[in-house]
Each structure stands twice: as C-alpha cells, then as structure tokens.
Design a protein around this motif. Sequence first.
Motif, short mmCIF file in Angstrom:
data_model
loop_
_atom_site.label_atom_id
_atom_site.label_comp_id
_atom_site.label_asym_id
_atom_site.label_seq_id
_atom_site.Cartn_x
_atom_site.Cartn_y
_atom_site.Cartn_z
N LYS A 173 -5.56 -0.81 -13.72
CA LYS A 173 -5.65 -0.71 -12.22
C LYS A 173 -4.51 0.09 -11.44
CE LYS A 173 -6.48 -3.41 -8.32
NZ LYS A 173 -6.75 -4.61 -7.74
N ILE A 221 -11.56 -0.96 -6.84
CA ILE A 221 -12.08 -1.64 -5.78
C ILE A 221 -11.38 -1.00 -4.59
CG2 ILE A 221 -10.09 -3.61 -5.92
CD1 ILE A 221 -13.75 -4.32 -4.70
N GLY A 222 -12.36 -0.80 -3.28
CA GLY A 222 -11.78 -0.22 -2.24
C GLY A 222 -11.74 1.38 -2.42
N ARG A 223 -12.05 1.96 -3.74
CA ARG A 223 -11.92 3.37 -3.69
C ARG A 223 -13.06 3.76 -4.30
NH1 ARG A 223 -7.09 4.09 -7.32
NH2 ARG A 223 -7.59 1.95 -7.93
N GLU A 224 -14.25 3.14 -4.49
CA GLU A 224 -15.62 3.36 -5.12
C GLU A 224 -16.11 4.87 -4.96
OE1 GLU A 224 -15.03 0.93 -3.29
OE2 GLU A 224 -15.29 -1.12 -4.59
N ARG A 247 -25.87 -2.16 -4.68
CA ARG A 247 -25.62 -0.57 -4.59
C ARG A 247 -24.76 -0.13 -3.57
NH1 ARG A 247 -27.06 -1.00 -8.90
NH2 ARG A 247 -28.89 -0.56 -10.30
N ARG A 263 -18.72 7.32 -4.15
CA ARG A 263 -20.02 7.24 -3.61
C ARG A 263 -20.97 8.33 -3.72
NH1 ARG A 263 -17.40 4.27 0.78
NH2 ARG A 263 -15.85 3.31 -0.44
N PRO A 307 -22.43 7.67 2.63
CA PRO A 307 -20.95 7.05 2.48
C PRO A 307 -20.80 5.59 1.97
CG PRO A 307 -21.35 7.74 4.71
CD PRO A 307 -22.43 8.13 3.91
N PHE A 308 -22.03 4.94 2.18
CA PHE A 308 -21.84 3.36 1.81
C PHE A 308 -22.48 3.16 0.37
CE2 PHE A 308 -25.21 4.05 5.25
CZ PHE A 308 -26.22 3.41 4.36
N ILE A 309 -23.09 4.08 -0.14
CA ILE A 309 -23.80 3.75 -1.44
C ILE A 309 -22.82 4.07 -2.76
CG2 ILE A 309 -25.66 4.36 -3.00
CD1 ILE A 309 -27.40 4.71 -0.18
N ILE A 310 -22.74 3.16 -3.39
CA ILE A 310 -21.68 3.47 -4.80
C ILE A 310 -22.53 4.14 -5.76
CG2 ILE A 310 -20.31 2.13 -6.31
CD1 ILE A 310 -20.31 -0.26 -4.19
N LEU A 358 -18.61 5.65 -11.37
CA LEU A 358 -17.47 4.46 -11.31
C LEU A 358 -17.39 4.07 -12.79
CD1 LEU A 358 -15.97 2.31 -9.43
CD2 LEU A 358 -17.90 0.97 -10.04
N TYR A 405 -17.97 -5.40 -1.70
CA TYR A 405 -17.07 -6.21 -1.22
C TYR A 405 -17.29 -7.59 -0.99
CZ TYR A 405 -15.13 -1.56 -0.67
OH TYR A 405 -14.60 -0.46 -1.13
N GLU A 414 -22.48 4.11 -9.04
CA GLU A 414 -22.07 3.17 -10.11
C GLU A 414 -21.69 3.96 -11.38
OE1 GLU A 414 -21.59 -0.17 -9.00
OE2 GLU A 414 -20.93 -0.91 -10.82
N LYS A 415 -22.50 4.90 -11.73
CA LYS A 415 -22.36 5.48 -13.01
C LYS A 415 -20.77 6.23 -13.16
CE LYS A 415 -26.86 7.04 -14.99
NZ LYS A 415 -27.71 7.77 -14.36
N GLN A 456 -15.22 -2.15 -11.84
CA GLN A 456 -15.29 -2.39 -10.21
C GLN A 456 -14.00 -2.91 -9.80
OE1 GLN A 456 -18.46 -5.32 -10.60
NE2 GLN A 456 -19.98 -3.76 -10.67
N LYS A 477 0.80 -1.16 -0.10
CA LYS A 477 -0.01 -0.09 -0.03
C LYS A 477 0.94 1.07 0.18
CE LYS A 477 -4.26 1.07 0.83
NZ LYS A 477 -5.40 1.14 1.21
#
Lengths: 504, 335
Positions: free
Chosen positions: A156, A103-106, B199, A108, A112-115, A120, B205, A117-118, A99, A75
């Motif tokens: 990546k 990964i791990g850096r999506e 979502r 939001r 804070p926990f909703i991705i 991304l 994960y 996606e668009k 994805q 890291k």
Amino acid sequence: MATALVQMSQVNKKFPGVNALADAHFELLPGEVHALVGENGAGKSTMMKILVGIYAKDSGQVLLEGKPVNITNPKAAEAAGISIIHQELNLMNDLTVAQNIFIGREPRKWLPFIIDEKKLVANAQQLLSDLHIDLDPNEKVENLSVAQQQMAEIAKALSFKSKVLIMDEPTATLTDREINELFRIIRDLRSRGVGVVHISHRLEELKQISDRITVMRDGHTIETLQTKDASIDEVIRLMVGRTIFQESPGIPENPSKEVILEVKNLNRGRLVQNVSFKLHRGEVLGFAGLVGAGRTEVLRAVFGADKPRSGTIAVKGKEVKINSPSAAVKNGIGYLSEDRKRFGLATSMDVQTNISLTVISRLSDKLGRVNFGKIKALAEKFVKQLGVRTPSITQLVQFLSGGNQQKVAIAKWLNADTEIIIFDEPTRGIDVGAKSEIHHLMNDLAAQGKGVIMISSELPEILRMSHRIVVMCEGRITGELPGGVSTQEEIMTLATQRVGAKAA
Amino acid sequence: MSQTATKRKGFGATGRNALQRLLAFSALILMVIIFSFASESFLTPSNIVGILIATTVIGILALGVTFVIISGGIDLSVGTVMTLSAVMTAIFITNLGLPIPIGILAGVITGSIAGWFNGFLIAKLNIPPFIATLGTLFVARGLALVLSDLAPIYFNDAPEFNLIAMGSIIGSVIPAFPVPNIVLVFFAMAIICGFILNRTTLGRYTYAIGSNEEATRLSGVNVAMWKMAIYALGGCLAGVAGVVLAARLNSAQPSLGFGYELEAIAAAVVGGVSLRGGQGTILGTVIGAFVISTLTNGLRILSVPQEWQIVVTGLIVILAVYLDIVRRSREPGAT
C-alpha cells in the motif's frame, strides 16, 4: 555522492516538560537502508513523525532531494513520496488486500461512484508481483498473518510510488522466517533506489539489513555509523552512554530471604514464554526490557488480568489460583497499571473515594451502608502518610498532578493490606521531584517488608532502585542482574538478545 | 503463503458471515417446518402473502440499518423517522391535495433529511450514534404528532395510492398468490442496496469505516462526509418504509413506529450483520427480516399472546448478538 533523499538538520521539538528533539539531524540516501536506533524515548519516532507531518517541528530544516519542504500532514507526505508504516498496523481487516491497497483511490467505471472491481484486483496483482510479494489480492486482511499484513502495508505504501519508506519496528512481532521474507523485500526496494528507514531495537538484525546506523539518545543525534564498521557493543555504548542519575544509588540492605512470590513456567501467547522468577520479602525487583518485551504482559498474568495458558503462582510458599484481579487482591497482590487514567483511578471521583475503593466493603456495615467517617479518617491518614499534595480529600483526582495521582493509586493498594505491589512504569510522565518521592515510597514499602516489583523502561531508574533486575526480551527472561553494580550496557545486551541470535 | 484464492467477487462475505447466513436460513426453514406441523393454516397462500407483507416494512427499515451497522454505528431513529415520513406523505397528498408521486417524494426526502441530520450529529458534532439517534427518535416522533395534530390522516381523496400499493402484478399472473406490489418494492430496494453495498464507493467506505475508522481516515477518505451519506441512506430507506406503510394502511398513523427500530436491528443482526461493524450482507438482512416476521406470524397463529411475542423477539435479539460476540471472539489474531 548522490543527493540525499532526505536531509533533516537542527530539528528541535519540545513536548510539555520534555525536549524530544534537540538539534537532531538525519540523512537518507537513495537506495540505502538506514537504521535508526536508540532507547525508548530517544527521539527516533518523533523525528520520523516530523518527517511525515504528524508532528510539527519547532525549528529546523527538512530537505527533500535537496529542496526545502514543509510537510504538515501525512497526505502531503504521501504526495511527496514519503510513506510510513506504523508499529500498529493500519489496515481494514474486513476488506481484501486489494481493497486495502487502493482504499480511497478505487478505479471507477460507468459512473464516478461505481467501483471497477476487476481493474482494482488487476492493479493490486500487478503491484504485488512487481514487488515480488506473494499475496492473494482477494484475500481478506483478517485472514493474513501479521507478516503478510505488514507486506500488504508495504504494498500500500509503495503504491504511492514512494521514494522513502519508513518502517517503525516492523519486525517486532515476526518470526525469523517472516523476517527473512521481509528483508528480501527490503533489499529488493533498495535495489530500486528506494530509501528505507528502519527503526528497530533488534541490533543484530540491523547488522544484516542496514547500510548505515544512526544512534539517537535524549533527543540528540549521537552518531551515524557505517554498518560494516560498527560493532553491536559500540552501538549499545552510544545508545546508553549518558551521565547516570544525579542522585547516588540508594538501595537499602535487604536481609530477608523469605520468598513471598514465586512464579513458575508462566506462558501466555508470544509475549509470555516460560517465565519463572522469585520475589523476596523486602525486595524491589526490577523488570527491564524494551517496549514490547512482554514485561507488562507477564505481570498482568500474575495479577489475573489476563489468563495464562500454563504456569503456577505461589504466594508465601503456598500455590494459589489467580484467575481474576479480585483473586489477586485476596492473595495480597496489588497492581498499579502503566496507564493510571485508564485502569488505575476513577479520575472523576474524589481523593477519599479513590483511596477507599478497594476496601469499601470493609468500611460498610452489614446492610451495605457506607461509613463515611471511616472513609474520611482513612483517606486523611494516607494523604498525610504519603504526602499527597491536595487541597482536600474531596478534591477530584483529575485535578491532581501526575505524581500525586500516582500516590493516590498507591494509597489504594496500601490500605488493602497488599503485601506484593506491582508498579508498571510508576514514574512515567511525572516530574523529577515527585519521581524521587515515589522512589522513596517504594523503598519504604520494601523496608516495611512488602515485596515490590517495578517495571521500568528507564535504565537509570531500574539500576538505582532494584535489588535484583530481571531482563526480558520477546517474552522470555534473558537474564537476571544484581542491582547497584550492573551497568546499562549489561541490561541492553540482555534486552536485545533474541532467540537464535547471540548478541556479540 | 497465500491461501486458496477466494473466487468471491463481492466483499464483506467471509466464511463466518456465510455461516451466520446459513444459520439464519436454517432457522427460517426449521421454523417453517415446525409451524406447518403445528398449524394447518400456516402454510397457506394467504398466510404466506401475510408474512411477505409483514416483512416488507421491517425489511426496508432493516436494509437501511444494515449500512449504518456495517459502518460501525447504530440508528435507533428509523422507526419514528418512518412515521414522520408517512405523515409528511399524507400531508402532501391529503392536506395539500398534491399528486401522489410528489407525496411519495416528500416522504422519502423527509426520511433522508432526518438521516442526514443523524449523520451530521455523529460525524460533525461527534455525538455518539446511540445518543444522537435516540434524540432524533424523539424529535421525529414529536414532529409526527405535531404535524398530524395527533390524529391519523387518511388518503380518502387519493384511493389509487392504496390500490397501487396493495394491487398485485403477480396476482394478475398467478391468481392464487396475490402478492401485493409493496413486496416487490422491498425486493427492488434489496437489490439496489446490494448493488450500492457491493459495487459502489459508498458501500466500500461503509465496510472500511466499520472495519477501522482511523485507518480509513489516514488513507485519505473523507470519513465525516461518507458517514453522513450512510446515515442519510438509512433515513432515505426509513422514508421509503414510511411511504409503503402509509399506502398499505391507507393512512398515516402518527403514533405507530415506536419499537420498529429494534425489530429492524434484530433482522440485520440475525442475518449476520455484526454490531461491531465491518461485516454483514444484504442477503443476510433479507433472510433476517424473514426470520423475524415468520416467527411473529407463527407465534400469532399458535395463539401466543402478543405480549409474549414481544418477549420472544427480545430474546432472539439477545441470542443473535451473543452469537455475533462468540463469532468475533474466535477471530484469528485476537488475543
């Protein structure tokens, strides 16, 4: 001259029993493709793993853009702008390209926990088109070819804004067309000032892509050459130019011309292509090649551990069908695998049980009751014959040294009346003394009229032990050399002879 | 080079996975057709409502199990954790005389803690999921028996609990279909779980860990923490199932629950959740739950003895897992 991106000097690293790196040094300039070459175990990967913090160095200095750094984990390396692409790809097959990249850096949205996606996918698309990589960010990784997966890995790696990209044998499994695509991307990175370290065994390919070549051998940095001034012959000479084995070659005469095993046109995937060879009674046949050349794959197929797509196998002139290891054993073929612990021995059982495992049905009566007296006698016989150093035959195999474990594995096959014994890297990871004993043992077996096949990545061992040497590259047999009189250079030339390219 | 873009927005839905869902759905339709011909009483409103009720508890358990299996794990404890949660709810409402919402909360929290405990054993102590959750199975079963003093606890002082659960909002609109409210709870849970899986970071994960745990770790994701969250979510849903079961039976039965875990796992696997991790969908699991409950219901209507129903359920699980193995072995690139 610009400040070096990476400057490693006097790096030392010891592993138990091995000096992996001894005062090694390495320099990477911005906008350069730097090839790192050397035999298996020369220290290339160790050096790069130290750079990205997977291993800790024992001593030495690492400068990043002129400033000393101490990177202790992958890291931190990423944060410092160094990315590594390992030989085994590290992707999540069930996720899409986009994805995987983030990964791990999506990104939001809302909470804070909703991705998002668009966003991304848009970010991934942007990154891929910046890199001129033609990949659909919505495609699942499992649907990609190996080359495409590699490109996803590169994307990546570069999404961390890396200045240094290390690729460990990126082309090992690619086709020529895919390699060209990969090289186009590497050149593109170079023109942006990224420093690329390219570890590879394919020497003619390094001529095409690299600016400089650093040769390593036995943990030392031998030399750094300008690619345009270097010939492949010279690189090979630098790679193998070590003093040959201390002991003089000891290949006994083998008068027998009887063919004990004949393999014809064996095929299985890309690592076993049209492989044909013969093994004579009383012979030690060496299989040389680089890691991943397909040697193990060929002999696993011969042993019935993997099912070949086509080809025939004849034992003592009679064609046999071997579709499982037990069929191989019935035909007198034994196999000592590379990874003794995983495949060869039941390490949590004792010496006598391991030795008798292959013949336990013969030592039992009709009701299946095991005759322990016979087992004991048999085990004692072999322990004595092979000189297994163990306090008793009831000692658990896991407590024996590597060399003695190997002897137990050999005993297992000897008592099964095996006539053809395949040794896959028999002396890897065992000490010099035991190594020499195992060499003598192989010679004895051959002298008793058995046929011995030995896979080894250690060229001196191959040269010293084999009557004949079969050299493989990329699943094909690229040549056969006589033992004793051949040189490491000759083997390396054949071992790096790729399809469609002639080694100069 | 790139193949035709898949326009699918979510993830985890491959062609193969969709195929398994379709297969499960076809099996469901086929069963409905066969059972309707075999018995007049199968396709009646009351029997359909019966199937819906029977699906609820197994379905909610299966939702939680889905997360765990997609992450590459297994949870054998959901059945008895459900029982423990039901007992907890009953203790809070009946023995302690606390309001119903507090009792419900107690049940759900109990389940979540048990799930978190599983996650802790697995992620922090590195105990294999099979063994860790098997241990929890017995711990929860034992605790349920101890806390209830080996006897069912009834909700005699809180009749509203059962009334709310088994009352029917739908029935007040369509009197012919008195679908009890607990069925709505199941569908609500399914929608929430679908959202979490598709979502949110937790869902992402879950797939990533199940697909390649080491790669996920190397990508800087705190795998141990997310695993605990995944098992806690599985336990939380077992808690919800416990509350629903208690409300439906108007009692907490401490000896119930053993064996539910296998039906829940079966539902998920039949619905296309791969036991090797990385693949599966909520929709698939919902269909799978209906396959299991419809089959049980149909066999009962055909007067197949219960012992044989258990045998059939077992065979279905084996068949579903075998299909999963066949599916996976055809994967491109797998040699």
